[in-house]
Write an enzyme that holds these catalytic residues in place. Structure first.
Site, PDB file in Angstrom:
ATOM      1  N   GLU A 115      57.067  29.040  15.929  1.00 35.44           N
ATOM      2  CA  GLU A 115      57.796  30.196  15.408  1.00 35.44           C
ATOM      3  C   GLU A 115      56.794  31.271  14.994  1.00 35.44           C
ATOM      4  OE1 GLU A 115      58.408  27.099  14.055  1.00 35.44           O
ATOM      5  OE2 GLU A 115      60.419  26.690  14.829  1.00 35.44           O
ATOM      6  N   TYR A 127      49.779  34.469  21.640  1.00 29.72           N
ATOM      7  CA  TYR A 127      50.611  33.447  22.287  1.00 29.72           C
ATOM      8  C   TYR A 127      51.016  33.890  23.699  1.00 29.72           C
ATOM      9  CZ  TYR A 127      50.944  31.996  17.378  1.00 29.72           C
ATOM     10  OH  TYR A 127      50.647  31.636  16.084  1.00 29.72           O
TER      11      TYR A 127
HETATM   12  C1  LIG Z   1      46.973  35.179  14.518  1.00 32.71           C
HETATM   13  C2  LIG Z   1      45.558  34.629  14.356  1.00 32.71           C
HETATM   14  C3  LIG Z   1      45.624  33.112  14.233  1.00 32.71           C
HETATM   15  C4  LIG Z   1      44.758  34.996  15.626  1.00 32.71           C
HETATM   16  O1  LIG Z   1      43.491  34.373  15.561  1.00 32.71           O
HETATM   17  P1  LIG Z   1      42.180  35.074  16.165  1.00 32.71           P
HETATM   18  O2  LIG Z   1      41.098  34.063  16.133  1.00 32.71           O
HETATM   19  O3  LIG Z   1      41.927  36.360  15.496  1.00 32.71           O
HETATM   20  O4  LIG Z   1      42.647  35.355  17.657  1.00 32.71           O
HETATM   21  P2  LIG Z   1      41.685  35.464  18.932  1.00 32.71           P
HETATM   22  O5  LIG Z   1      40.403  36.115  18.581  1.00 32.71           O
HETATM   23  O6  LIG Z   1      41.615  34.143  19.604  1.00 32.71           O
HETATM   24  O7  LIG Z   1      42.551  36.471  19.830  1.00 32.71           O
HETATM   25  C5  LIG Z   1      42.854  36.212  21.179  1.00 32.71           C
HETATM   26  C6  LIG Z   1      43.685  37.367  21.713  1.00 32.71           C
HETATM   27  O8  LIG Z   1      44.926  37.460  20.999  1.00 32.71           O
HETATM   28  C7  LIG Z   1      45.268  38.840  20.772  1.00 32.71           C
HETATM   29  N1  LIG Z   1      45.167  39.154  19.336  1.00 32.71           N
HETATM   30  C8  LIG Z   1      44.773  38.327  18.333  1.00 32.71           C
HETATM   31  N2  LIG Z   1      44.870  38.963  17.142  1.00 32.71           N
HETATM   32  C9  LIG Z   1      45.327  40.193  17.399  1.00 32.71           C
HETATM   33  C10 LIG Z   1      45.623  41.326  16.591  1.00 32.71           C
HETATM   34  N3  LIG Z   1      45.491  41.306  15.252  1.00 32.71           N
HETATM   35  N4  LIG Z   1      46.092  42.453  17.192  1.00 32.71           N
HETATM   36  C11 LIG Z   1      46.259  42.513  18.528  1.00 32.71           C
HETATM   37  N5  LIG Z   1      45.978  41.463  19.366  1.00 32.71           N
HETATM   38  C12 LIG Z   1      45.520  40.331  18.799  1.00 32.71           C
HETATM   39  C13 LIG Z   1      44.257  39.638  21.569  1.00 32.71           C
HETATM   40  O9  LIG Z   1      44.761  39.755  22.879  1.00 32.71           O
HETATM   41  C14 LIG Z   1      43.049  38.731  21.524  1.00 32.71           C
HETATM   42  O10 LIG Z   1      42.145  38.956  22.565  1.00 32.71           O
HETATM   43  P3  LIG Z   1      41.000  40.095  22.395  1.00 32.71           P
HETATM   44  O11 LIG Z   1      40.387  39.946  21.025  1.00 32.71           O
HETATM   45  O12 LIG Z   1      40.059  39.771  23.511  1.00 32.71           O
HETATM   46  O13 LIG Z   1      41.715  41.401  22.553  1.00 32.71           O
HETATM   47  C15 LIG Z   1      44.832  35.263  13.141  1.00 32.71           C
HETATM   48  O14 LIG Z   1      44.968  36.667  13.198  1.00 32.71           O
HETATM   49  C16 LIG Z   1      45.353  34.790  11.797  1.00 32.71           C
HETATM   50  O15 LIG Z   1      44.908  33.767  11.272  1.00 32.71           O
HETATM   51  N6  LIG Z   1      46.321  35.529  11.216  1.00 32.71           N
HETATM   52  C17 LIG Z   1      46.896  35.169   9.912  1.00 32.71           C
HETATM   53  C18 LIG Z   1      47.725  33.903  10.007  1.00 32.71           C
HETATM   54  C19 LIG Z   1      48.777  34.007  11.085  1.00 32.71           C
HETATM   55  O16 LIG Z   1      49.431  35.034  11.266  1.00 32.71           O
HETATM   56  N7  LIG Z   1      48.963  32.890  11.816  1.00 32.71           N
HETATM   57  C20 LIG Z   1      49.943  32.813  12.894  1.00 32.71           C
HETATM   58  C21 LIG Z   1      51.295  32.516  12.340  1.00 32.71           C
HETATM   59  S1  LIG Z   1      52.505  32.412  13.636  1.00 32.71           S
END
Ligand SMILES: CC(C)(COP(=O)(O)OP(=O)(O)OC[C@H]1O[C@@H](n2cnc3c(N)ncnc32)[C@H](O)[C@@H]1OP(=O)(O)O)[C@@H](O)C(=O)NCCC(=O)NCCS
Length: 158
Positions: A115, A127
């Site tokens: 979700e 995702y």
């Molecule tokens: C969501 C989360 C887990 C992503 O983790 P991350 O390590 O930053 O993600 P990645 O670096 O692997 O990103 C892979 C791709 O996803 C997309 N992406 C990830 N975060 C993004 C953002 N904030 N905005 C836009 N695209 C994003 C991009 O396409 C990215 O590729 P790129 O950096 O080459 O453009 C992280 O932002 C987080 O912990 N957020 C707070 C908790 C949360 O929301 N968890 C998910 C609940 S459903």
């Protein structure tokens, strides 16, 4: 579990243990409006159907990301995934999700489900980039603000 799948340099993904709880909680508390408690994570470490993984980097090693997912028959349900704010956009989220997909495909499971908030566009983009597709909405799923959840599914190759 070793680093693989286009992992960020030197990242190691491994099973979590009780001594990892402080590192997990520190990330959880800065990542979510209504963070899970230590007791909730401790329960997940005990549940036989639950998997808790952490990603570490550096020397000495520090935890920069974690996930919690359940294995229920042929379905994986991702309950929680978060990356430390200073480590975001370095591929840790992608490594975790790809590794969950690889875990499920190795075990010939059917699909991965999770979700996500409609307002969490970054997570949705992550995702979608890994072939998760929106398949439905859970109305008023999040208790803090009554936000709906988008249900996303990633079919696995059998
Ligand atoms: C969501 C989360 C887990 C992503 O983790 P991350 O390590 O930053 O993600 P990645 O670096 O692997 O990103 C892979 C791709 O996803 C997309 N992406 C990830 N975060 C993004 C953002 N904030 N905005 C836009 N695209 C994003 C991009 O396409 C990215 O590729 P790129 O950096 O080459 O453009 C992280 O932002 C987080 O912990 N957020 C707070 C908790 C949360 O929301 N968890 C998910 C609940 S459903």
């Amino acid at each position: 579990m070793a680093a693989a799948l286009d992992a960020p340099p030197h990242a190691v993904l491994r099973l979590a243990a009780a001594e990892d709880l402080p590192g997990i909680l520190a990330i959880e508390r800065v990542s979510f409006a209504t963070p899970w408690t230590e007791k909730m994570f401790a329960e997940e470490l005990k549940n036989e159907w639950s998997n808790v993984w952490v990603t570490e980097v550096g020397e000495p090693r520090r935890i920069v990301a974690f996930t919690v997912f359940w294995v229920a028959y042929d379905e994986i349900h991702v309950l929680n995934v978060a990356v430390a704010p200073e480590e975001r956009r370095r591929g840790h989220g992608r490594l975790i999700l790809r590794s969950i997909v690889a875990f499920g495909e190795h075990r010939r499971m059917s699909h991965v489900v999770l979700e996500v908030r409609p307002s969490n566009e970054g997570a949705q983009r992550l995702y979608q980039s890994l072939d998760f597709r929106p398949v439905g909405v859970r109305p008023r799923y999040y208790q803090d603000n009554g936000e709906d959840a988008i249900l996303m599914v990633r079919m696995l190759k059998r």
